[in-house]
Design an enzyme around this catalytic site. Sequence first.
Site, PDB file in Angstrom:
ATOM      1  N   GLY A  12       0.839  -1.198   0.000  1.00 46.93           N
ATOM      2  CA  GLY A  12       0.000   0.000   0.000  1.00 46.93           C
ATOM      3  C   GLY A  12       0.869   1.240   0.000  1.00 46.93           C
ATOM      4  O   GLY A  12       1.819   1.332   0.777  1.00 46.93           O
ATOM      5  N   ALA A  13       0.545   2.188  -0.891  1.00 46.02           N
ATOM      6  CA  ALA A  13       1.378   3.389  -1.012  1.00 46.02           C
ATOM      7  C   ALA A  13       0.564   4.650  -0.786  1.00 46.02           C
ATOM      8  O   ALA A  13       0.774   5.676  -1.404  1.00 46.02           O
ATOM      9  CB  ALA A  13       2.057   3.417  -2.377  1.00 46.02           C
ATOM     10  N   GLY A  14      -0.407   4.548   0.128  1.00 44.65           N
ATOM     11  CA  GLY A  14      -1.109   5.755   0.562  1.00 44.65           C
ATOM     12  C   GLY A  14      -0.295   6.402   1.668  1.00 44.65           C
ATOM     13  O   GLY A  14       0.894   6.112   1.844  1.00 44.65           O
ATOM     14  N   ALA A  16      -0.327   6.100   4.991  1.00 44.08           N
ATOM     15  CA  ALA A  16       0.223   5.234   6.041  1.00 44.08           C
ATOM     16  C   ALA A  16       1.397   4.413   5.518  1.00 44.08           C
ATOM     17  O   ALA A  16       2.443   4.305   6.170  1.00 44.08           O
ATOM     18  CB  ALA A  16      -0.870   4.315   6.592  1.00 44.08           C
ATOM     19  N   GLY A  17       1.244   3.853   4.340  1.00 47.74           N
ATOM     20  CA  GLY A  17       2.283   3.007   3.768  1.00 47.74           C
ATOM     21  C   GLY A  17       3.562   3.782   3.493  1.00 47.74           C
ATOM     22  O   GLY A  17       4.657   3.364   3.868  1.00 47.74           O
ATOM     23  N   PHE A 119     -14.374  20.917  13.025  1.00 47.66           N
ATOM     24  CA  PHE A 119     -14.896  19.678  12.454  1.00 47.66           C
ATOM     25  C   PHE A 119     -15.804  19.016  13.480  1.00 47.66           C
ATOM     26  O   PHE A 119     -15.768  19.372  14.659  1.00 47.66           O
ATOM     27  CB  PHE A 119     -13.744  18.737  12.080  1.00 47.66           C
ATOM     28  CG  PHE A 119     -13.660  18.471  10.604  1.00 47.66           C
ATOM     29  CD1 PHE A 119     -13.427  19.492   9.721  1.00 47.66           C
ATOM     30  CD2 PHE A 119     -13.822  17.177  10.100  1.00 47.66           C
ATOM     31  CE1 PHE A 119     -13.349  19.257   8.350  1.00 47.66           C
ATOM     32  CE2 PHE A 119     -13.750  16.935   8.739  1.00 47.66           C
ATOM     33  CZ  PHE A 119     -13.508  17.968   7.867  1.00 47.66           C
ATOM     34  N   GLN A 233     -18.253   3.070   9.296  1.00 45.24           N
ATOM     35  CA  GLN A 233     -18.776   4.435   9.336  1.00 45.24           C
ATOM     36  C   GLN A 233     -19.523   4.798   8.061  1.00 45.24           C
ATOM     37  O   GLN A 233     -19.051   4.547   6.958  1.00 45.24           O
ATOM     38  CB  GLN A 233     -17.642   5.434   9.547  1.00 45.24           C
ATOM     39  CG  GLN A 233     -18.130   6.874   9.599  1.00 45.24           C
ATOM     40  CD  GLN A 233     -17.083   7.822  10.139  1.00 45.24           C
ATOM     41  OE1 GLN A 233     -16.163   8.194   9.448  1.00 45.24           O
ATOM     42  NE2 GLN A 233     -17.204   8.191  11.402  1.00 45.24           N
ATOM     43  N   HIS A 235     -20.879   8.072   6.185  1.00 39.05           N
ATOM     44  CA  HIS A 235     -20.759   9.525   6.188  1.00 39.05           C
ATOM     45  C   HIS A 235     -22.121  10.128   5.874  1.00 39.05           C
ATOM     46  O   HIS A 235     -22.778   9.700   4.931  1.00 39.05           O
ATOM     47  CB  HIS A 235     -19.728   9.965   5.144  1.00 39.05           C
ATOM     48  CG  HIS A 235     -19.262  11.374   5.343  1.00 39.05           C
ATOM     49  ND1 HIS A 235     -20.070  12.459   5.123  1.00 39.05           N
ATOM     50  CD2 HIS A 235     -18.070  11.872   5.771  1.00 39.05           C
ATOM     51  CE1 HIS A 235     -19.382  13.571   5.395  1.00 39.05           C
ATOM     52  NE2 HIS A 235     -18.177  13.236   5.795  1.00 39.05           N
ATOM     53  N   LEU A 245     -18.227  12.248  -1.938  1.00 33.63           N
ATOM     54  CA  LEU A 245     -18.191  12.846  -0.607  1.00 33.63           C
ATOM     55  C   LEU A 245     -18.318  14.364  -0.652  1.00 33.63           C
ATOM     56  O   LEU A 245     -17.599  15.035  -1.378  1.00 33.63           O
ATOM     57  CB  LEU A 245     -16.866  12.476   0.072  1.00 33.63           C
ATOM     58  CG  LEU A 245     -16.633  13.117   1.443  1.00 33.63           C
ATOM     59  CD1 LEU A 245     -17.614  12.584   2.459  1.00 33.63           C
ATOM     60  CD2 LEU A 245     -15.206  12.890   1.909  1.00 33.63           C
ATOM     61  N   GLU A 248     -17.176  17.059   5.454  1.00 30.34           N
ATOM     62  CA  GLU A 248     -17.677  17.600   6.707  1.00 30.34           C
ATOM     63  C   GLU A 248     -17.227  19.052   6.879  1.00 30.34           C
ATOM     64  O   GLU A 248     -17.809  19.826   7.630  1.00 30.34           O
ATOM     65  CB  GLU A 248     -17.128  16.744   7.853  1.00 30.34           C
ATOM     66  CG  GLU A 248     -17.758  17.004   9.186  1.00 30.34           C
ATOM     67  CD  GLU A 248     -17.433  15.885  10.171  1.00 30.34           C
ATOM     68  OE1 GLU A 248     -17.719  14.721   9.849  1.00 30.34           O
ATOM     69  OE2 GLU A 248     -16.894  16.179  11.242  1.00 30.34           O
ATOM     70  N   ARG A 279     -20.457  11.735  13.085  1.00 33.39           N
ATOM     71  CA  ARG A 279     -21.065  11.250  11.847  1.00 33.39           C
ATOM     72  C   ARG A 279     -22.162  10.214  12.056  1.00 33.39           C
ATOM     73  O   ARG A 279     -23.152  10.203  11.330  1.00 33.39           O
ATOM     74  CB  ARG A 279     -19.970  10.670  10.952  1.00 33.39           C
ATOM     75  CG  ARG A 279     -19.082  11.744  10.421  1.00 33.39           C
ATOM     76  CD  ARG A 279     -17.883  11.214   9.711  1.00 33.39           C
ATOM     77  NE  ARG A 279     -17.103  12.332   9.185  1.00 33.39           N
ATOM     78  CZ  ARG A 279     -15.907  12.199   8.628  1.00 33.39           C
ATOM     79  NH1 ARG A 279     -15.344  11.012   8.541  1.00 33.39           N
ATOM     80  NH2 ARG A 279     -15.278  13.260   8.174  1.00 33.39           N
ATOM     81  N   HIS A 344     -18.295   5.086   4.370  1.00 33.50           N
ATOM     82  CA  HIS A 344     -17.205   6.049   4.213  1.00 33.50           C
ATOM     83  C   HIS A 344     -15.870   5.575   4.791  1.00 33.50           C
ATOM     84  O   HIS A 344     -14.813   5.844   4.245  1.00 33.50           O
ATOM     85  CB  HIS A 344     -17.612   7.354   4.889  1.00 33.50           C
ATOM     86  CG  HIS A 344     -16.578   8.435   4.799  1.00 33.50           C
ATOM     87  ND1 HIS A 344     -16.147   8.932   3.596  1.00 33.50           N
ATOM     88  CD2 HIS A 344     -15.884   9.116   5.755  1.00 33.50           C
ATOM     89  CE1 HIS A 344     -15.236   9.880   3.815  1.00 33.50           C
ATOM     90  NE2 HIS A 344     -15.041  10.002   5.110  1.00 33.50           N
ATOM     91  N   ARG A 380     -15.373   7.084  14.129  1.00 30.48           N
ATOM     92  CA  ARG A 380     -14.224   7.972  13.966  1.00 30.48           C
ATOM     93  C   ARG A 380     -14.671   9.428  13.824  1.00 30.48           C
ATOM     94  O   ARG A 380     -15.656   9.714  13.155  1.00 30.48           O
ATOM     95  CB  ARG A 380     -13.436   7.574  12.714  1.00 30.48           C
ATOM     96  CG  ARG A 380     -12.304   8.519  12.394  1.00 30.48           C
ATOM     97  CD  ARG A 380     -11.472   8.029  11.241  1.00 30.48           C
ATOM     98  NE  ARG A 380     -12.144   8.108   9.953  1.00 30.48           N
ATOM     99  CZ  ARG A 380     -12.319   9.232   9.256  1.00 30.48           C
ATOM    100  NH1 ARG A 380     -11.904  10.376   9.740  1.00 30.48           N
ATOM    101  NH2 ARG A 380     -12.922   9.198   8.072  1.00 30.48           N
ATOM    102  N   LEU A 386      -6.723  11.121   8.528  1.00 25.98           N
ATOM    103  CA  LEU A 386      -5.442  11.565   7.949  1.00 25.98           C
ATOM    104  C   LEU A 386      -4.393  11.580   9.048  1.00 25.98           C
ATOM    105  O   LEU A 386      -3.261  11.155   8.864  1.00 25.98           O
ATOM    106  CB  LEU A 386      -5.588  12.963   7.338  1.00 25.98           C
ATOM    107  CG  LEU A 386      -6.293  13.050   5.990  1.00 25.98           C
ATOM    108  CD1 LEU A 386      -6.356  14.489   5.512  1.00 25.98           C
ATOM    109  CD2 LEU A 386      -5.589  12.186   4.952  1.00 25.98           C
TER     110      LEU A 386
END
Lengths: 564, 326
Positions: A12-14, A16-17, A119, A233, A235, A245, A248, A279, A344, A380, A386
């Site tokens: 995974g390359a988002g 976190a990765g 938020f 979750q 949304h 989306l 929010e 949410r 979501h 959440r 993020l």
Amino acid sequence: MEKSSYDAVVVGAGLAGLMSAYYIAKDKHRVAVISKVFPTRSHSSAAEGGIAAYIKGNSDPNDNPDYMTYDTVKGGDYLVDQDAAELLSNKSGEIVEIMERWGALFNRQPDGRVAIRYFGGQTYPRTRFVGDKTGMALLHTLFERTSGENIDIFPEWFALDLVIDDSKRVNGVVAMEMKTMNPIFFKARAVVLATGGMGMLYRHTTNSYINTGDGYGMALRAGAPIKDPEFVQFHPTALYPSDILISEAARGEGAILKNVNGERFMTKYAPHKLDLAPRDVVSRAILTEVKEGRGYPGVYVGLDLTHLGEKYIKERLALAYEAAKTFAGVDAVNEPIPVRPAQHYYMGGIDVNTMGQNEEIKGLFAAGEAACVSVHGANRLGSNSLLETLVFGRETGITVSRYLSATPELSVDTNPEPILDEAYKFVKSESGVPFGEILEKLRDAMWDRVGVFRDEDGLREALSTITSLREKVKEMYVTDKSGVYNTEFFNALEMRNMMDLAVVIAKAALERRESRGAHYRLDYPKRDDANYLVHTLAYIRGNTVEITTKPVRMTRWQPEERVY
Amino acid sequence: MSSTAELQKGVIKEEKTEIVVKVKRFSKERGEWWQEYKLAVDRFTQITEVLRRIRSEQDPSLSYRAACHMAVCGSCAMKINGAPRLACKTLALDLVKRYNDNVITLEPMDRFPVVKDLITDMTEFYDKMYSVKPRLYPSPQVLEDKAQHRLRPEDQRLLWKYAQCIWCGLCVSSCPAVRIDEKFLGPAAHAKGFRFLADPRDTIQEERMKILLDSAWRCTYCYMCFEVCPREIEPVEAIKLTRTYTPPEGMSEVSRMGEKHTDAIKESITKSGKLMEAYVYGKAYGAGAIRDFVYFLASGRGKYLLVREKPVNNISEVKKLMGEAK
């Protein structure tokens, strides 16, 4: 099968990765990042509203990290591990400052410091943002940073399964280059699963098409548990009908939800926090309005931005404005945006501790939405995801680095071939069920019976549907026999991952006979701390799902009634 | 049983329209062919959803890239009815209306080699993006946490405009300059490069100018990138702004020529209020232009060179505008 040796592999390359890869490589360990899409296509890019952070000297004067932890714990309906939530709050400022240093273009106050906005569920405003494309801005910043480091990125490589040896230790992962269909055994002592969420299990989702829960499936098949799988979750404000989306941030900037009579209905459901309640609360409020006949014809309500003015909307909520205009033909400057809830985010995930480490399989780590560190509990808060990807991406990277230094090289090779044989079955068979047939039924079953409102009968029905669909995976076949970028083959593998997770979600939802956060049971509408203030752990053993529990770690905050 | 399903029953029945989707397909084994699919869509159906439904309901072998379905990930760039577009940002019935035809054609992007169906190989695109060093190089004090950045809101706004490039490749696929000039980095890389060149927090401006300036003068200002960019980045504007930077040391041949060309245009306008092509050409290319003039004369079209350009009537007004009024 070809073999390639690394110290660690990140799948995974988002956000976190890449973050964990960065911190693994920082200590000179050899790390590979495998991703089924080019990194900037990862779902992190779709995060809109912002990243929560308490920054010393640049926050509301009354705010402090403890308020942030409290908001997170209460937002998660007390199913939050409080030490994890404290870590999240305490490191939030630091993480945003790192991203700023690396060039993230956060919106600014007139004096040049990073700006903030409100938020949902926040006592004081603490969301930092880049317009309403915060995820994209952060992902690009981090990807561009890591592209200059000593990290081998394998874009458009599909990870099939973990290679686990007899002593329940990670030996690596088998992955396939999508273009050439060439499989490689990536031998490694540590694997980080940072594969993101699973929105495609649901008929309506704000998630990317690529969110098929691959990491959950891989972890389950490797014998690791999914923690709190029943918590999904929804949304409240997905655009009708495309499920895109609407951040929010819109409500954070002052947008108001209205029913068909023009009433601000949130006054009934959350008299204090109103439209900025968490949410789960807002999603249920919207569907209740609709159910009681106060929705717009169809199933939506209106999100009214008109009082904010054109200039403000176009600068701070550009994406929401654009999405409403392009995808629903609505000009948000003049009329309310049609919205309804959609899947979501997944609070559940691969069970890891606050260092990102799974305690049952040695060398298995997870981060981001794929993981369940239990910072989100049963629901959440917006702009905490993020933050989680980066804070726990880094913690995980640091832990992996330490783990590698303390763990000797693997001496014997475990045979990875069975993983490939299993996968190739789908291409080898000449008849059977194409993946789409299973997929569409699964998405309906999940949305209809394992959605915002749940009950015993519906969940039982869902579980039996899902179980029989999961049987069908064995009969699945791939019509396309092409040896180049055969997407159908990868879709089939995704289907297998989705089914392994779906059955776990339905079973866990059935077993939790209370309502907590996003898990709402019409037949058990109250929270039941006496029996259910525990984490669910779900394993797949052959054809059955095994459920156990694990205590929630509390430090300072005792459960109280959750009103907003 | 009151589940979410029940709540969904009141859904507005959208009128559906039957469309025909013609996809240009390719596989290594079979080569190229066109395939047709028929399906019913409503007025909000995105092309990505059209593709997803074809794959799920009719033909699982159809290959394409798609992820976010909201125009931020840049996966689904392709040619739709001949034009470079993002599939997610295109509604099927908008096309039907605009082209007055219920047939929609889908093809892979131009310029990039086709891998499978609508999937192209973007390696060259990515390499050019990497070549502009797409990352901030902050000062050591900031990296060691001894100092903090501040950024004026107006700078943030300018940089953010160009930072929103989603690496989709549409601009490069439609750029004629990239096609003929391998030294031109292309619109996307220039937008990215300028985003860092103009960042007051960056410390390697000289190096960035070396990378970007020569290439910036290779753009032909055709504005295709401006036209096709799904994020309205306006890469050509980044190129224009890059040209205003003065290189630290000697200019490359191309940028020197480029600047002379610009000066010659200004001179021509100031003198006559007109763009005198032959004059500009001679001025910009100097001795190099003589050979071309000789060819031109030899071709028998020399009279065009001899036409004397009279100044426009209100030339004094023009001079005033050009800042040359006495």
